[in-house]
Design a protein around this motif. Structure first.
Motif, mmCIF file in Angstrom:
data_model
loop_
_atom_site.group_PDB
_atom_site.id
_atom_site.type_symbol
_atom_site.label_atom_id
_atom_site.label_comp_id
_atom_site.label_asym_id
_atom_site.label_seq_id
_atom_site.Cartn_x
_atom_site.Cartn_y
_atom_site.Cartn_z
ATOM 1 N N ALA A 40 0.830 -1.208 0.000
ATOM 2 C CA ALA A 40 0.000 0.000 0.000
ATOM 3 C C ALA A 40 0.867 1.261 0.000
ATOM 4 O O ALA A 40 0.560 2.234 -0.702
ATOM 5 N N VAL A 41 1.956 1.253 0.766
ATOM 6 C CA VAL A 41 2.856 2.409 0.809
ATOM 7 C C VAL A 41 3.457 2.677 -0.565
ATOM 8 O O VAL A 41 3.530 3.832 -1.017
ATOM 9 N N MET A 42 3.869 1.626 -1.255
ATOM 10 C CA MET A 42 4.476 1.797 -2.571
ATOM 11 C C MET A 42 3.461 2.302 -3.594
ATOM 12 O O MET A 42 3.797 3.138 -4.453
ATOM 13 N N VAL A 43 2.219 1.827 -3.516
ATOM 14 C CA VAL A 43 1.191 2.303 -4.441
ATOM 15 C C VAL A 43 0.900 3.783 -4.210
ATOM 16 O O VAL A 43 0.822 4.584 -5.157
ATOM 17 N N ILE A 44 0.716 4.173 -2.951
ATOM 18 C CA ILE A 44 0.428 5.574 -2.629
ATOM 19 C C ILE A 44 1.591 6.470 -3.048
ATOM 20 O O ILE A 44 1.393 7.548 -3.634
ATOM 21 N N THR A 45 2.801 6.026 -2.773
ATOM 22 C CA THR A 45 3.973 6.824 -3.133
ATOM 23 C C THR A 45 4.092 6.983 -4.647
ATOM 24 O O THR A 45 4.471 8.057 -5.139
ATOM 25 N N SER A 46 3.776 5.936 -5.396
ATOM 26 C CA SER A 46 3.812 6.043 -6.858
ATOM 27 C C SER A 46 2.843 7.109 -7.344
ATOM 28 O O SER A 46 3.162 7.886 -8.261
ATOM 29 N N GLY A 47 1.658 7.171 -6.729
ATOM 30 C CA GLY A 47 0.705 8.219 -7.090
ATOM 31 C C GLY A 47 1.219 9.606 -6.761
ATOM 32 O O GLY A 47 1.026 10.550 -7.539
ATOM 33 N N VAL A 48 1.879 9.743 -5.614
ATOM 34 C CA VAL A 48 2.442 11.043 -5.230
ATOM 35 C C VAL A 48 3.518 11.473 -6.216
ATOM 36 O O VAL A 48 3.567 12.635 -6.656
ATOM 37 N N PHE A 49 4.414 10.549 -6.579
ATOM 38 C CA PHE A 49 5.475 10.880 -7.527
ATOM 39 C C PHE A 49 4.895 11.277 -8.888
ATOM 40 O O PHE A 49 5.404 12.194 -9.550
ATOM 41 N N ALA A 50 3.831 10.600 -9.309
ATOM 42 C CA ALA A 50 3.201 10.950 -10.583
ATOM 43 C C ALA A 50 2.576 12.337 -10.525
ATOM 44 O O ALA A 50 2.666 13.118 -11.481
ATOM 45 N N LEU A 51 1.941 12.671 -9.398
ATOM 46 C CA LEU A 51 1.348 13.999 -9.247
ATOM 47 C C LEU A 51 2.412 15.095 -9.258
ATOM 48 O O LEU A 51 2.186 16.186 -9.801
ATOM 49 N N LEU A 52 3.556 14.820 -8.666
ATOM 50 C CA LEU A 52 4.617 15.814 -8.646
ATOM 51 C C LEU A 52 5.137 16.138 -10.044
ATOM 52 O O LEU A 52 5.706 17.205 -10.260
ATOM 53 N N SER A 53 4.948 15.239 -10.988
ATOM 54 C CA SER A 53 5.468 15.468 -12.344
ATOM 55 C C SER A 53 4.500 16.241 -13.230
ATOM 56 O O SER A 53 4.879 16.643 -14.333
ATOM 57 N N TRP A 54 3.271 16.461 -12.777
ATOM 58 C CA TRP A 54 2.273 17.086 -13.637
ATOM 59 C C TRP A 54 2.615 18.527 -14.008
ATOM 60 O O TRP A 54 2.316 18.966 -15.106
#
Length: 291
Positions: A40-54
């Protein structure tokens, strides 16, 4: 007739030993919960990293793409382990000592999560690529560092499935440590010289990230030695130790890199051409064009 005489010293019965059943070392409830939590931590973090790139131009998203791929790969690996896949057993024979009868043997079978090594063989080269891009290391040293890193990970997997108490297991372990020394030389030592040309801000960031990664990566073979190597810890403890290291090495590293990258313009890696703009229009067939 000669009759047998009784003796005052009867013969004791031959002692027998019941065979020791096979001992199974596998993850318990706490270990399985830990695997699901890290997933769950890795999934949430992947979403955060993707949002930071927008809000970052495509030409400057290289760090974001690499770091997001790291946590996505780790999420897939932890999902496989938590759902009961990506695991096998390595059985070794253990000698049981007895006083009056010959020694016997029984098998001890321990879970080995080979999905973890698949994860590391993908994510650790990407981590090294982040560091090499940050320091401006040339392609030759970057390639050699990644090759040595893959050898290190595969050696650890071969050692985990090696025979107990033989040169096979600890020989692979030694090969992995030797490969790790080459990784340090190509990235840490060579990178510290290359990064000087990029300014003090980038130098401090690279030094901090490289030292952070070096300390964490040094802890991995120590955990392996007391877990898969010597089997001195339970599988649950092994899972928890690797979980902490993976979160720090992937999530912690990624957050540190991406947030610092936004504040330090010198860390930008401009990638143009196909990466940013796609294939050029030259060479396409157009209706009405002459031959």
């Amino acid at each position: 007739m000669i009759k047998p005489t009784s003796t005052s010293h009867p013969v004791d019965p031959i002692p027998t030993v019941a065979p020791t059943p096979t001992e199974w070392q596998h993850a318990g409830d706490s270990g399985m919960r830990t695997l699901w939590i890290v997933f769950a931590v890795m999934v949430i973090t992947s979403g955060v990293f993707a949002l930071l790139s927008w809000n970052v131009p495509v030409s400057r998203r290289l760090y974001h793409v690499i770091t997001t791929l790291i946590t996505i790969t780790a999420a897939l690996s932890y999902f496989a382990m938590a759902s009961g896949q990506g695991v096998s057993y390595n059985c070794v024979a253990v000698r049981d000592h007895h006083k009056h009868v010959p020694d016997t043997f029984h098998d001890v079978c321990r879970q080995v999560y080979w999905a973890r090594y698949v994860d590391w063989s993908i994510t650790t080269p990407l981590l090294l690529l982040d560091l090499c891009l940050l320091a401006g290391i040339d392609g030759a040293h970057t390639l050699m560092a990644i090759a040595a890193d893959v050898i290190m990970i595969l050696s650890g997997m071969f050692a985990a499935f090696g025979a107990e108490g033989t040169a096979q297991r600890w020989g692979w372990y030694a090969i992995g440590l030797l490969a790790y020394i080459f990784v340090i030389w190509h990235v840490a030592l060579h990178g510290s010289r290359m990064v000087r040309a990029k300014g003090q801000g980038v130098k401090r960031l690279f030094t901090g990230l490289a030292l952070f990664t070096l300390v964490l990566w040094t802890a991995y073979p120590i955990v392996w030695g007391v877990a898969d190597g010597a089997r001195r810890t339970t599988v649950d403890t092994e899972i928890m130790l690797y979980a902490v290291l993976d979160i720090l090495a992937k999530v912690g590293f990624g957050l540190w890199l991406l947030f610092s990258h936004r504040r330090i313009p010198e860390t930008n890696v401009e990638v143009g051409g196909w990466w940013s703009h796609g294939l050029a229009s030259e060479g396409r067939i157009r209706i009405g064009d002459e031959e």
